[in-house]
Design a protein around this motif. Structure first.
Motif, PDB file in Angstrom:
ATOM      1  N   MET A 130     -11.510   1.669  -6.879  1.00  0.00           N
ATOM      2  CA  MET A 130     -11.666   2.892  -7.653  1.00  0.00           C
ATOM      3  C   MET A 130     -11.182   2.782  -9.095  1.00  0.00           C
ATOM      4  N   VAL A 131     -10.481   1.732  -9.441  1.00  0.00           N
ATOM      5  CA  VAL A 131      -9.994   1.610 -10.816  1.00  0.00           C
ATOM      6  C   VAL A 131     -10.456   0.277 -11.401  1.00  0.00           C
ATOM      7  N   PRO A 132     -11.641   0.236 -12.007  1.00  0.00           N
ATOM      8  CA  PRO A 132     -12.100  -0.982 -12.669  1.00  0.00           C
ATOM      9  C   PRO A 132     -11.273  -1.251 -13.923  1.00  0.00           C
ATOM     10  N   PRO A 133     -11.356  -2.459 -14.481  1.00  0.00           N
ATOM     11  CA  PRO A 133     -10.520  -2.819 -15.640  1.00  0.00           C
ATOM     12  C   PRO A 133     -10.636  -1.859 -16.815  1.00  0.00           C
ATOM     13  N   GLN A 134     -11.804  -1.290 -17.054  1.00  0.00           N
ATOM     14  CA  GLN A 134     -11.957  -0.403 -18.205  1.00  0.00           C
ATOM     15  C   GLN A 134     -11.215   0.917 -18.034  1.00  0.00           C
ATOM     16  N   SER A 135     -10.683   1.182 -16.835  1.00  0.00           N
ATOM     17  CA  SER A 135      -9.948   2.423 -16.617  1.00  0.00           C
ATOM     18  C   SER A 135      -8.473   2.309 -16.994  1.00  0.00           C
ATOM     19  N   VAL A 136      -8.014   1.098 -17.379  1.00  0.00           N
ATOM     20  CA  VAL A 136      -6.624   0.950 -17.782  1.00  0.00           C
ATOM     21  C   VAL A 136      -6.383   1.777 -19.039  1.00  0.00           C
ATOM     22  N   THR A 137      -5.368   2.609 -19.022  1.00  0.00           N
ATOM     23  CA  THR A 137      -5.122   3.520 -20.139  1.00  0.00           C
ATOM     24  C   THR A 137      -3.704   3.363 -20.656  1.00  0.00           C
ATOM     25  N   THR A 138      -3.455   3.991 -21.782  1.00  0.00           N
ATOM     26  CA  THR A 138      -2.128   3.938 -22.399  1.00  0.00           C
ATOM     27  C   THR A 138      -1.148   4.895 -21.724  1.00  0.00           C
ATOM     28  N   GLN A 139      -1.593   5.584 -20.625  1.00  0.00           N
ATOM     29  CA  GLN A 139      -0.646   6.376 -19.860  1.00  0.00           C
ATOM     30  C   GLN A 139       0.380   5.485 -19.164  1.00  0.00           C
ATOM     31  N   MET A 140       0.058   4.250 -19.002  1.00  0.00           N
ATOM     32  CA  MET A 140       0.926   3.296 -18.346  1.00  0.00           C
ATOM     33  C   MET A 140       1.768   2.629 -19.448  1.00  0.00           C
ATOM     34  N   PRO A 141       2.715   1.763 -19.214  1.00  0.00           N
ATOM     35  CA  PRO A 141       2.862   0.939 -18.021  1.00  0.00           C
ATOM     36  C   PRO A 141       3.629   1.620 -16.891  1.00  0.00           C
ATOM     37  N   VAL A 142       3.374   1.129 -15.700  1.00  0.00           N
ATOM     38  CA  VAL A 142       4.113   1.583 -14.535  1.00  0.00           C
ATOM     39  C   VAL A 142       4.110   0.453 -13.511  1.00  0.00           C
ATOM     40  N   ARG A 143       5.196   0.353 -12.790  1.00  0.00           N
ATOM     41  CA  ARG A 143       5.309  -0.638 -11.716  1.00  0.00           C
ATOM     42  C   ARG A 143       5.651   0.119 -10.430  1.00  0.00           C
ATOM     43  N   VAL A 144       4.798  -0.051  -9.414  1.00  0.00           N
ATOM     44  CA  VAL A 144       4.971   0.657  -8.146  1.00  0.00           C
ATOM     45  C   VAL A 144       5.063  -0.353  -7.014  1.00  0.00           C
ATOM     46  N   SER A 145       5.934  -0.072  -6.058  1.00  0.00           N
ATOM     47  CA  SER A 145       6.052  -0.892  -4.858  1.00  0.00           C
ATOM     48  C   SER A 145       5.776  -0.014  -3.636  1.00  0.00           C
ATOM     49  N   TRP A 146       4.934  -0.517  -2.730  1.00  0.00           N
ATOM     50  CA  TRP A 146       4.641   0.197  -1.480  1.00  0.00           C
ATOM     51  C   TRP A 146       5.063  -0.640  -0.284  1.00  0.00           C
ATOM     52  N   LYS A 147       5.605   0.030   0.735  1.00  0.00           N
ATOM     53  CA  LYS A 147       5.772  -0.553   2.066  1.00  0.00           C
ATOM     54  C   LYS A 147       5.060   0.392   3.026  1.00  0.00           C
ATOM     55  N   LEU A 148       3.893  -0.053   3.507  1.00  0.00           N
ATOM     56  CA  LEU A 148       3.038   0.826   4.302  1.00  0.00           C
ATOM     57  C   LEU A 148       2.851   0.275   5.706  1.00  0.00           C
ATOM     58  N   SER A 149       2.845   1.176   6.663  1.00  0.00           N
ATOM     59  CA  SER A 149       2.514   0.851   8.043  1.00  0.00           C
ATOM     60  C   SER A 149       1.452   1.826   8.508  1.00  0.00           C
ATOM     61  N   ASP A 150       0.806   1.483   9.607  1.00  0.00           N
ATOM     62  CA  ASP A 150      -0.214   2.355  10.184  1.00  0.00           C
ATOM     63  C   ASP A 150       0.410   3.044  11.382  1.00  0.00           C
ATOM     64  N   ALA A 151       0.624   4.348  11.285  1.00  0.00           N
ATOM     65  CA  ALA A 151       1.280   5.097  12.354  1.00  0.00           C
ATOM     66  C   ALA A 151       0.518   4.995  13.666  1.00  0.00           C
ATOM     67  N   ARG A 152      -0.767   4.684  13.605  1.00  0.00           N
ATOM     68  CA  ARG A 152      -1.570   4.527  14.815  1.00  0.00           C
ATOM     69  C   ARG A 152      -1.310   3.196  15.500  1.00  0.00           C
ATOM     70  N   CYS A 153      -0.684   2.253  14.786  1.00  0.00           N
ATOM     71  CA  CYS A 153      -0.448   0.899  15.310  1.00  0.00           C
ATOM     72  C   CYS A 153       1.021   0.526  15.083  1.00  0.00           C
ATOM     73  N   PRO A 154       1.941   1.173  15.787  1.00  0.00           N
ATOM     74  CA  PRO A 154       3.367   0.938  15.525  1.00  0.00           C
ATOM     75  C   PRO A 154       3.823  -0.482  15.804  1.00  0.00           C
TER      76      PRO A 154
END
Length: 234
Positions: A130-154
């Motif tokens: 959903m975010v191609p390279p041309q969508s990079v904007t000056t609203q950033m920079p930002v660094r995000v870290s995710w730790k995700l699990s699937d609640a359906r597959c514990p």
């Protein structure tokens, strides 16, 4: 599984038809999606691929290995565990997944895309779509870290992802990012709802489906960009 009665055998030399012989069954591209961020064992894949049996998955993996899309590898140094990883050619299929996703979203008025659940790899592939390279904007920079699990597959271990987004680059991949501005943990379906479907972050936090630590306004900027990208496609 063999290539008997392939399109080529039937007299069709189209390259797209040949590609369908290789990855056009119900499961192959979903296996590719789940391997996009690194090797997975067959049991982990089976847990993420809802509806596939062990024998059917093993047969599909063997065929994909013969076709050159995946390769068998090992996890761990002391206890060797058999796993599967994408080849370089297999990783090139991400652009096919992205194109199919955009095509489905553009036609959602006729046949809506389901919103019942997403795996950690699934939501991250969707975000990269959903975010191609041309969508990079000056609203950033930002660094995000995710730790995700699937609640359906514990039984499946959580997966870690990181985003390093600035004026020059949008880098979303597996792993950690040093000095993350904000960290998100929780259920992958809940995160998909917030990032892609316009669901309330406050509600996800209140329900305990997600946890956020750090610069929440920075995270909300990221969510806004993805929400706008989804709205533009739909």
């Amino acid at each position: 599984m063999s290539l008997n009665l392939s399109y080529g055998d039937l007299g069709d030399a189209c390259a797209a038809a040949h590609a369908l012989d290789l990855i056009g069954d119900r499961w192959s591209l979903i296996v590719v999606r789940e391997l996009m961020f690194g090797p997975r064992t067959a049991p982990d894949l089976r847990s993420s691929l809802r509806g596939i049996g062990a024998e059917e998955l093993n047969e599909r993996l063997r065929f994909m290995e013969r076709a050159g899309v995946v390769v068998e590898t090992e996890l761990g140094y002391l206890t060797k565990t058999t796993a599967y990883a994408l080849t370089d050619w297999g990783r090139d299929l991400e652009k096919i997944l992205s194109a199919l996703s955009l095509w489905a979203l553009e036609g959602s008025a006729h046949y809506p895309v389901p919103s019942t659940g997403m795996t950690p790899s699934g939501v991250m592939v969707a975000m990269r779509t959903m975010v191609p390279p041309q969508s990079v904007t000056t609203q950033m920079p930002v660094r995000v870290s995710w730790k995700l699990s699937d609640a359906r597959c514990p039984e499946v271990e959580q997966q870690q992802f990181r985003l390093d987004w600035n004026e020059q680059v949008f880098d979303l991949d597996v792993g950690d990012v040093p000095r993350a501005d904000v960290k998100v943990a929780g259920d992958s379906t809940a995160w998909a709802g917030v990032a892609l479907l316009g669901h309330s972050l406050d509600e996800a936090l209140a329900q305990g489906a997600l946890r956020v630590d750090g610069d929440r306004p920075a995270l909300e900027r990221v969510i806004r960009v993805f929400s706008e990208a989804m709205a533009a496609v739909g």
